[in-house]
Design a protein around this motif. Structure first.
Motif, PDB file in Angstrom:
ATOM      1  N   HIS A 192       1.019   4.459  -2.458  1.00  0.00           N
ATOM      2  CA  HIS A 192       0.792   5.796  -1.894  1.00  0.00           C
ATOM      3  C   HIS A 192       1.894   6.761  -2.338  1.00  0.00           C
ATOM      4  N   ASP A 194      -3.877   5.354   8.958  1.00  0.00           N
ATOM      5  CA  ASP A 194      -4.993   6.267   9.178  1.00  0.00           C
ATOM      6  C   ASP A 194      -6.156   5.595   9.903  1.00  0.00           C
ATOM      7  N   TRP A 208       0.841  -1.197   0.000  1.00  0.00           N
ATOM      8  CA  TRP A 208       0.000   0.000   0.000  1.00  0.00           C
ATOM      9  C   TRP A 208       0.876   1.247   0.000  1.00  0.00           C
ATOM     10  N   GLU A 241      -7.801  -0.828   0.190  1.00  0.00           N
ATOM     11  CA  GLU A 241      -8.233  -0.132  -1.023  1.00  0.00           C
ATOM     12  C   GLU A 241      -8.739   1.275  -0.712  1.00  0.00           C
ATOM     13  N   GLU A 242      -9.218   1.469   0.512  1.00  0.00           N
ATOM     14  CA  GLU A 242      -9.730   2.782   0.914  1.00  0.00           C
ATOM     15  C   GLU A 242      -8.686   3.620   1.647  1.00  0.00           C
ATOM     16  N   GLY A 243      -7.501   3.037   1.885  1.00  0.00           N
ATOM     17  CA  GLY A 243      -6.433   3.779   2.540  1.00  0.00           C
ATOM     18  C   GLY A 243      -6.592   3.963   4.034  1.00  0.00           C
ATOM     19  N   ARG A 244      -7.489   3.193   4.655  1.00  0.00           N
ATOM     20  CA  ARG A 244      -7.667   3.220   6.111  1.00  0.00           C
ATOM     21  C   ARG A 244      -7.826   1.781   6.572  1.00  0.00           C
ATOM     22  N   PHE A 245      -6.832   1.268   7.304  1.00  0.00           N
ATOM     23  CA  PHE A 245      -6.887  -0.144   7.692  1.00  0.00           C
ATOM     24  C   PHE A 245      -5.869  -0.430   8.790  1.00  0.00           C
ATOM     25  N   GLY A 255     -10.859  -2.096   8.605  1.00  0.00           N
ATOM     26  CA  GLY A 255     -10.753  -1.242   7.433  1.00  0.00           C
ATOM     27  C   GLY A 255     -10.446  -1.996   6.152  1.00  0.00           C
ATOM     28  N   ASP A 256      -9.986  -1.235   5.153  1.00  0.00           N
ATOM     29  CA  ASP A 256      -9.753  -1.798   3.822  1.00  0.00           C
ATOM     30  C   ASP A 256      -8.576  -1.067   3.175  1.00  0.00           C
TER      31      ASP A 256
END
Length: 397
Positions: free
Chosen positions: A189, A370, A185, A349-353, A346-347
């Motif tokens: 990013h 995050d 990830w 793919e959504e940038g929060r995990f 979280g996930d």
């Protein structure tokens, strides 16, 4: 046991400062001598790669003015005589001690060629020099090393509008710290924020006549560069301890209570200390981050006062954080010991995990992106040695 009339602290950064404050807070009424290589008051190092590069010079640690009765600024320890209980400084001065706190930290690994425009980042002077270079309009910035410092410098340089190439020997930045999922990830990013990522490559040399103009890689390529930042890790500052009788192995080898092996009345704390961590079955660890130096400085000082027989083992959970392109990445525990990693909240793919790490079904670490609340929840479970399934079940609920 030797009566502690004089305690000498070698190293005047965070761990050394906390040791001094703790000694005084615990009622130690003897003499404290502090030896510090820098002339500044003790300061926070994390901002050097972030806010200070953008012009914020407020980095002095609270309580820094409280250092001991004798503070020898701008002096390096060059030799330790444990039999005579003497520390020799670079100006020939000899400082005696009854108890000694070693808090000399670490130094950056430099790149092999010394050229103008090539920087490391560890001190205030390093940060000021790099800040001037970043402001000078050098458009092609190459950062060598994708760890905490490298990632933060790359992020800061991009925020200043500079073109940044990040070279890292690992397939993904910080994969050894964050694990595969979070480091993948992070690679994405970096790229989505305009960093040209060059993974799986090592630097073999630099090019330039006086000033750097290029970075040579092990695949034969040369990356154009006006400015190079070497962020390839650090080496514990133990050269002055050779011949002292202390056991040195990627740091000062200590027992579980931070007493140095090989001598009496000597403890170590912070980046320089290596000790067996009880929470992880006695695994030998050395931790290079702020919270560890903060906590160990205090713990080492208290144990020195208590004496080896009555000392308390140090088993603080390693924890640290970084900001990269506006996102907070947190880690706790020792994820690299894991044999299993699962997304626990979280996930990606959504940038929060948050990713939970386990060994033989027991939690050993956590990484959060995050996701501060989930990170804190899982960090508590890691500290308690809970099973992986317990945090997965809580997430499902």
């Amino acid at each position: 046991m030797t009566t502690l009339n004089t305690i000498t602290v070698v190293g005047a950064s965070l761990a050394g400062l906390r040791a001094v404050q703790t000694l005084r807070g615990a009622g130690f009424a003897g003499e404290i001598v502090v030896v510090g290589a820098e002339r500044h008051l003790p300061y926070n190092r994390p901002p050097l790669s972030k806010s200070m590069l953008r012009g914020d010079d407020e980095i002095t640690l609270p309580g820094a003015e409280e250092l001991g009765d004798r503070w020898l600024r701008g002096r390096n320890a060059v030799r330790l005589d444990t039999a005579g209980r003497l520390v020799t400084l670079d100006d020939g001065t000899q400082v005696r001690y009854d108890g000694l706190v070693i808090a000399t930290g670490a130094r950056p690994r430099p790149l092999p060629d010394a050229l103008e425009g090539v920087h490391t980042l560890r001190t205030v002077e390093d940060a000021l020099a790099l800040r001037a270079e970043l402001a000078a309009g050098h458009r092609r910035v190459v950062v060598v090393g994708g760890g905490f410092i490298g990632g933060e410098v790359a992020s800061t340089a991009r925020s200043l509008g500079l073109a940044v190439t990040l070279v890292d020997a690992a397939p993904y930045p910080m994969s050894g710290v964050l694990g595969d999922l979070a480091s993948r990830w992070l690679a994405g990013h970096h790229r989505s924020n305009g960093v040209d990522l060059v993974p799986g490559r090592r630097v073999t040399g630099l090019e330039g006549a006086g000033r750097v103009s290029g970075v040579r890689l092990d695949d034969g390529r040369t990356l154009p560069a006006d400015l190079v930042i070497a962020a390839t890790g650090v080496v514990p500052e133990t050269g002055w301890l050779r011949g002292s009788g202390l056991t040195l192995d990627d740091g000062v080898v200590c027992d579980a209570a931070l007493f140095a092996a090989g001598a009496d009345g000597v403890v170590a704390a912070g980046d320089v200390a290596r000790w067996p961590h009880a929470r992880y079955g006695g695994a030998s660890v050395r931790v290079e981050h702020w919270a560890n130096a903060n906590e160990q400085g205090a713990a080492a000082a208290l144990n020195l006062l208590a004496g080896r027989e009555d000392a308390t083992p140090y088993a603080g959970l390693p924890a640290f954080a970084t900001h990269v392109h506006g996102v907070r990445v947190q880690t706790a525990g020792l994820p690299h010991l894991a044999d299993e990693a699962r997304v626990a909240a979280g996930d990606p793919e959504e940038g929060r995990f948050a990713v939970a790490f386990a060994r033989a079904g027991t939690l050993v670490g956590v990484v959060g992106v995050d996701a501060p609340r989930d990170f804190v929840r899982i960090k508590r479970a890691v500290a308690a040695g809970d099973p992986l399934e317990s945090v997965l079940a809580a997430s499902m609920g």
